[in-house]
Design a protein around this motif. Structure first.
Motif, short mmCIF file in Angstrom:
data_model
loop_
_atom_site.label_atom_id
_atom_site.label_comp_id
_atom_site.label_asym_id
_atom_site.label_seq_id
_atom_site.Cartn_x
_atom_site.Cartn_y
_atom_site.Cartn_z
N SER A 149 0.83 -1.20 0.00
CA SER A 149 0.00 0.00 0.00
C SER A 149 0.86 1.25 0.00
CB SER A 149 -0.92 0.00 1.22
OG SER A 149 -1.74 -1.13 1.20
N GLY A 184 0.66 3.71 -3.08
CA GLY A 184 0.16 5.03 -2.74
C GLY A 184 1.07 6.12 -3.28
N ALA A 207 -5.04 -4.16 0.55
CA ALA A 207 -4.47 -2.99 -0.12
C ALA A 207 -5.58 -2.10 -0.66
CB ALA A 207 -3.53 -3.43 -1.24
N ASP A 211 -6.65 0.21 2.05
CA ASP A 211 -5.65 1.26 2.30
C ASP A 211 -5.65 2.31 1.19
OD1 ASP A 211 -5.01 -0.42 4.35
OD2 ASP A 211 -3.11 -1.13 3.49
N LEU A 212 -5.83 1.85 -0.05
CA LEU A 212 -5.70 2.75 -1.20
C LEU A 212 -7.05 3.34 -1.63
CD1 LEU A 212 -3.27 0.46 -3.22
CD2 LEU A 212 -2.66 2.61 -2.08
#
Lengths: 288, 347
Positions: free
Chosen positions: B84, B88, B110, B113-114
């Motif tokens: 991530s 990112g 992920a 998170d993204l």
């Protein structure tokens, strides 16, 4: 001896974050269930959307294993199980099934638009609901089936864990031990290469496999209890979150191309003759 | 790194790449070619230099590698933290994973998170202009769905064996950028404390040939079970002899052994072998169903197999509707002859 406190042998700890003997904590388990069309239903694509006519809707078969796992854990370590489901009014049927199996409470989570909910939306709402339950009774475990048999994403458990900041244990086939005091759990996971034993901290999110244990049938008493149960509905406002925005879009659902197979029956006077003919045919397909 | 790049997470287990990862690298190459970007392979683990070499030979242009003893076991929290962070910063167009247990879990995390989405189990993928459109099967394969991801990067897991595996070119090389781990050991909640290998060396998902058995494996009256067995034990014993036979055929073909739910529920063979809706979904080149009637639920797990062969005593068994070749007969008579014939012909 009602109300007897557990007496430990461990030294008194002054660590403020770790006070295992302060209060006898009841184990709270949350199990997430989904209502899906029966796996035997006839499905066709109509105008780019899935249609199952008036086929029966059932609790997702994988989620029944999650309910079973929750109830077994509760029987082993005490506490109570709350079933939650995200969906329209008919999702109550999945919750009623979970109640009939033996869950103590159920909550319906009502999404703003059940149709377009992707796992991004689902996991945000489920995580918010688990947090809300957690403020009343500390939740130690949140259980999921490995995936739903309708959209077959298999993402929600790991995503909910991520949002809660709890460890994710997916594809669990057995819980080996759970220690409420030390806040540890040890499970077996089924991965492609075999079986893996993993230990992690509680609270945790688990997704379970079939070998966790055959789901029990709802008892007569259970069914009666479920039919009378009052199932509250939590909206976005109850969860205290803004409407999550879906990012995955289903542009079209299609009937799969018709497989052009007509089965060629291989016959012969002896098993040997059949085998030789069949081997010739298979080798001619050039797949070996 | 430009935003037209396509990233591929290279899955591995015990120091060896999962072969399906190269299918993902192959697809990454073709997408990157269309977008005019490069293929970046992501490698997270410990002692993976040999795998890094392979990643280049299968088509990666560049490699982001986090190699640390704390990453020896796949622990999703530790791996996701790295992926991530990297994604990112660089915002690739898409990240491809193979749809293994690890690939799926990593993609799931992920995506949170993204703040993006996962398109799981793609078996076909198209670029419509700028947009990635994935085709996947839903409702146990009864329907197909075309799905897109409105956010970037789109995280896509690829059905194992759905995309061609490229031919490796060992002369290909590239640049490796080494990345430190994000989480320290005591910030990773999980510990892997044990592992038991699956009995057969070939994993069902990866197998190019699968020989499966059903209820019919117990149906061999000519076998005499050891004295003193209950009827149920004798039935299980008979079925286990049957599965041994299927195991021999699988061995000759370099394949794996599968089973129907009925056979697993009856206790003939352990659950990891189960193919179907509540078992594994497989897509081998050759699927030989022996003594399996072919319920809808079983079909959900194997209907995309390239060539299906059915051997069953019952000519009305639904499995024949799916099969390319069928034998109406006794598996106990046919399978030993098949083993013998394949042995001679595949020498």
């Amino acid at each position: 001896m009602i109300g007897c406190r557990r007496v430990g042998f461990s030294k008194v700890t002054f660590n403020q974050s770790h006070k295992p003997f302060e209060k006898e904590e009841a184990l709270k388990i949350v199990v997430c269930v989904k209502l899906v069309p029966d796996s035997a239903a006839k499905l066709v694509a109509v105008n780019g959307r899935a249609s199952w006519g008036d086929a029966q809707m059932i609790i997702n078969p994988w989620d029944e294993f999650a309910v079973e796992a929750a109830l077994r854990q509760q029987e082993a370590s005490g506490g109570s199980v709350t079933a939650i489901s995200l969906g329209g009014e008919n999702a109550r049927d999945a919750l009623k099934h979970a109640l009939a199996m033996g869950c103590e409470e159920a909550v319906l989570i009502s999404p703003p638009t059940p149709e377009g909910a992707d796992t991004q939306v689902t996991s945000q709402m489920l995580a918010a609901a688990i947090r809300k339950i957690n403020t009343q009774d500390p939740v130690l475990l949140a259980l999921f089936g490995r995936q739903a048999i309708d959209d077959e994403m298999g993402l929600t458990a790991a995503q909910t864990a991520r949002r809660l900041g709890w460890p994710s244990l997916t594809l669990v086939s057995a819980v080996q031990s759970l220690d409420q005091v030390a806040r540890k759990i040890r499970v077996d996971r089924s991965i492609e290469e075999g079986r893996q034993t993993v230990e992690t901290t509680l609270p945790a999110v688990l997704s379970v496999m079939k070998d966790i244990g055959e789901p029990r049938y709802p008892s007569f008493l259970g069914i009666r209890k479920a039919s009378r149960a009052v199932i509250p509905t939590w909206s976005l406002a109850d969860l205290g979150i803004a409407a999550p925005i879906p990012v995955v879009e289903v542009s079209e659902v299609m009937n799969p191309p018709v497989r052009e197979v007509s089965c060629e029956l291989i016959t012969g006077d002896s098993p040997r003759e059949i085998a030789v003919k069949l081997v010739d045919k298979i080798l001619a397909e050039k797949v070996l | 790194m430009n935003t037209k790049s396509v990233w591929v997470y290279v899955d591995h287990f015990k120091g060896e790449a999962v072969p399906a990862s190269w299918e993902a690298v192959g697809l990454g190459r073709s997408l990157a070619g269309q977008l005019g970007g490069s293929v970046v392979a992501i490698l997270i683990g410990s002692q993976l230099d040999p795998v890094a070499k392979q990643a280049f030979s299968y088509g990666a242009d560049e490699l982001l590698m986090s190699d640390d003893p704390s990453l020896a076991d796949f622990r999703p929290e530790a791996y996701a933290a790295i992926l991530s962070k990297l994604a990112g910063e660089a915002t690739p167009r898409a990240i491809l994973f193979s749809a293994t247990s690890r690939g799926r879990e990593l993609a799931a995390m992920a995506a949170v998170d993204l703040n993006t989405g996962v398109l799981p189990d793609a078996f076909a993928e198209d670029l419509l202009g700028e947009e990635l459109v994935v085709t996947r099967s839903v409702y146990g394969g009864k329907l197909h769905a075309r799905v897109t991801c409105k956010a970037r990067p789109a995280l896509v897991t690829l059905q194992v064996r759905a995309f061609p595996r490229p031919t490796p070119d060992t002369s290909r090389m590239g640049e490796i950028r080494r990345i430190p781990p994000v989480l320290s050991e005591n910030a990773i909640p999980a510990r892997v404390v044990g592992y038991t290998q699956a009995e057969s060396g070939v994993s069902l998902a990866d197998a190019s040939v699968i020989v499966s058995g059903g209820r019919g494996t117990s149906n061999n009256p000519s076998l005499t079970p050891p004295a003193g067995m209950t009827e149920k034990d004798a039935e299980t014993w008979r079925a286990q002899q049957g599965f041994k036979l299927l195991g021999d055929l699988a061995a000759v073909l370099g394949g794996a052994v599968g089973a129907s739910r009925a056979a697993v529920d009856a206790g003939y063979i352990p659950y990891p072998h189960q193919v179907g809706q509540t078992g594994k979904v497989v897509s081998p080149d050759l699927y030989i169903a022996c003594g399996i009637s072919g319920s809808i639920q079983h079909q959900a797990g194997m209907r995309t197999s390239k060539v299906i062969v059915a051997i069953n005593k019952d000519p009305e068994a639904p499995i024949f509707k799916l099969a390319r070749f069928g034998v109406v007969g006794d598996l106990y008579k046919i399978v030993p002859e098949l083993i013998e014939t394949f042995r001679q012909r595949l020498k």
